[in-house]
Design a protein around this motif. Structure first.
Motif, mmCIF file in Angstrom:
data_model
loop_
_atom_site.group_PDB
_atom_site.id
_atom_site.type_symbol
_atom_site.label_atom_id
_atom_site.label_comp_id
_atom_site.label_asym_id
_atom_site.label_seq_id
_atom_site.Cartn_x
_atom_site.Cartn_y
_atom_site.Cartn_z
ATOM 1 N N TYR A 114 -53.568 -39.301 -27.474
ATOM 2 C CA TYR A 114 -53.250 -40.428 -26.855
ATOM 3 C C TYR A 114 -52.189 -40.154 -26.404
ATOM 4 C CZ TYR A 114 -55.603 -43.263 -30.837
ATOM 5 O OH TYR A 114 -57.200 -42.957 -31.065
ATOM 6 N N VAL A 115 -52.057 -39.732 -25.251
ATOM 7 C CA VAL A 115 -51.108 -39.446 -24.472
ATOM 8 C C VAL A 115 -50.309 -40.630 -23.469
ATOM 9 C CG1 VAL A 115 -50.146 -37.664 -22.795
ATOM 10 C CG2 VAL A 115 -51.992 -37.331 -24.460
ATOM 11 N N ILE A 132 -52.195 -37.302 -32.213
ATOM 12 C CA ILE A 132 -53.560 -37.212 -32.590
ATOM 13 C C ILE A 132 -54.254 -37.189 -34.272
ATOM 14 C CG2 ILE A 132 -55.293 -34.716 -32.705
ATOM 15 C CD1 ILE A 132 -52.481 -32.967 -31.165
ATOM 16 N N GLU A 133 -55.100 -37.713 -33.590
ATOM 17 C CA GLU A 133 -55.884 -38.414 -35.396
ATOM 18 C C GLU A 133 -57.396 -37.577 -35.271
ATOM 19 O OE1 GLU A 133 -55.996 -42.250 -34.861
ATOM 20 O OE2 GLU A 133 -54.184 -42.893 -34.208
ATOM 21 N N LEU A 154 -55.769 -37.501 -40.364
ATOM 22 C CA LEU A 154 -54.340 -37.052 -40.615
ATOM 23 C C LEU A 154 -53.527 -37.259 -39.714
ATOM 24 C CD1 LEU A 154 -55.865 -33.337 -41.687
ATOM 25 C CD2 LEU A 154 -54.374 -34.810 -42.815
ATOM 26 N N VAL A 155 -52.627 -37.724 -39.069
ATOM 27 C CA VAL A 155 -52.045 -38.477 -37.744
ATOM 28 C C VAL A 155 -51.059 -37.451 -37.322
ATOM 29 C CG1 VAL A 155 -51.136 -39.978 -37.200
ATOM 30 C CG2 VAL A 155 -53.125 -40.575 -38.219
ATOM 31 N N VAL A 156 -50.903 -36.632 -36.203
ATOM 32 C CA VAL A 156 -49.737 -36.025 -35.545
ATOM 33 C C VAL A 156 -49.103 -37.267 -34.597
ATOM 34 C CG1 VAL A 156 -48.381 -33.874 -34.780
ATOM 35 C CG2 VAL A 156 -49.918 -33.898 -36.851
ATOM 36 N N ARG A 157 -47.792 -37.349 -34.567
ATOM 37 C CA ARG A 157 -46.706 -37.926 -33.210
ATOM 38 C C ARG A 157 -45.921 -36.981 -32.895
ATOM 39 N NH1 ARG A 157 -44.952 -43.974 -33.497
ATOM 40 N NH2 ARG A 157 -44.109 -44.075 -31.252
ATOM 41 N N ARG A 189 -48.824 -28.848 -25.927
ATOM 42 C CA ARG A 189 -49.382 -28.313 -27.130
ATOM 43 C C ARG A 189 -48.015 -27.898 -28.398
ATOM 44 N NH1 ARG A 189 -44.323 -23.928 -25.872
ATOM 45 N NH2 ARG A 189 -43.267 -25.742 -26.958
ATOM 46 N N ASP A 190 -46.980 -28.654 -28.825
ATOM 47 C CA ASP A 190 -46.704 -28.427 -30.110
ATOM 48 C C ASP A 190 -47.116 -30.192 -30.784
ATOM 49 O OD1 ASP A 190 -44.373 -27.177 -29.137
ATOM 50 O OD2 ASP A 190 -43.268 -29.367 -28.181
ATOM 51 N N ALA A 191 -47.943 -31.332 -30.191
ATOM 52 C CA ALA A 191 -48.547 -32.035 -30.940
ATOM 53 C C ALA A 191 -49.906 -31.159 -31.887
ATOM 54 C CB ALA A 191 -48.853 -33.324 -30.458
#
Length: 192
Positions: free
Chosen positions: A42-43, A60-61, A69-72, A89-91
């Protein structure tokens, strides 16, 4: 991946270049964990800030067997995130670390500590009531005379082997032991 990657944009123009970049990075995630079943990206660009400009939020899920796993990475992070490619890139870099960790846990490669952390006293200031310990993980740990258990602070000397519990939150002077106990000997001597 068992299902195709899903990409959603909000307040961001979904260019072919950005879609391709996200797809490449999502495909690369499979090199860090081979059990990925789905990936959703999701952007979102929040409203324009006069101070910092548009700071992109990238979430990102990723689903793997038994876990999601979820990164925000969002607007509260670094100002570099006003560049969409940097935010993406960082996500994805953060998600790679999550996947590596999950893969290690599944393979049983997580480090297990056998008992309390050990070390040896490298400095003791009897008159000031504190000292420092070099731990077996090579950290220098501060301790106060009130943290000594099963003995007296005055009985401790430089070179004594100890076991300790290190506080989870570091103090202003660095890692600090909440309890220190003199022991017989070390399994691993950091001073050698």
């Amino acid at each position: 991946m068992q299902t195709p990657i899903e990409i959603a944009f909000k307040h961001v123009e979904p260019t072919d270049e950005i879609k391709e970049l996200i797809s490449e990075k999502a495909t690369r995630l499979e090199t860090f964990h081979d059990g990925i079943t789905s990936c959703h990206v999701y952007v979102r660009a929040p409203h324009q800030s006069q101070k910092t400009g548009n700071l992109y939020e990238v979430t990102i899920e990723v689903r793997i067997p038994g876990h999601e796993l979820v990164v925000r990475r969002d607007k509260d992070d670094q100002p570099e995130r006003e560049h969409l490619k940097v935010a993406i890139r960082d996500a994805f870099d953060a998600m790679q670390e999550e996947l590596k960790s999950a893969a290690r846990k599944q393979q049983g490669q997580v480090k297990h500590h056998d008992g309390p952390l050990q070390g040896k006293i490298v400095e003791i200031r009897q008159e000031e009531g504190y000292g420092q310990i070099i731990a077996t993980d090579n950290r220098l740990i501060y301790f106060h005379e009130n943290s000594v258990v099963d003995g007296d602070f005055g009985d401790l000397a430089q070179g004594d082997p100890v076991e300790m519990v290190v506080q989870a939150k570091e103090s202003a002077i660095g890692p600090q032991a909440s309890t220190v106990r003199r022991i017989g000997g070390l399994e691993y001597d950091p001073g050698r």
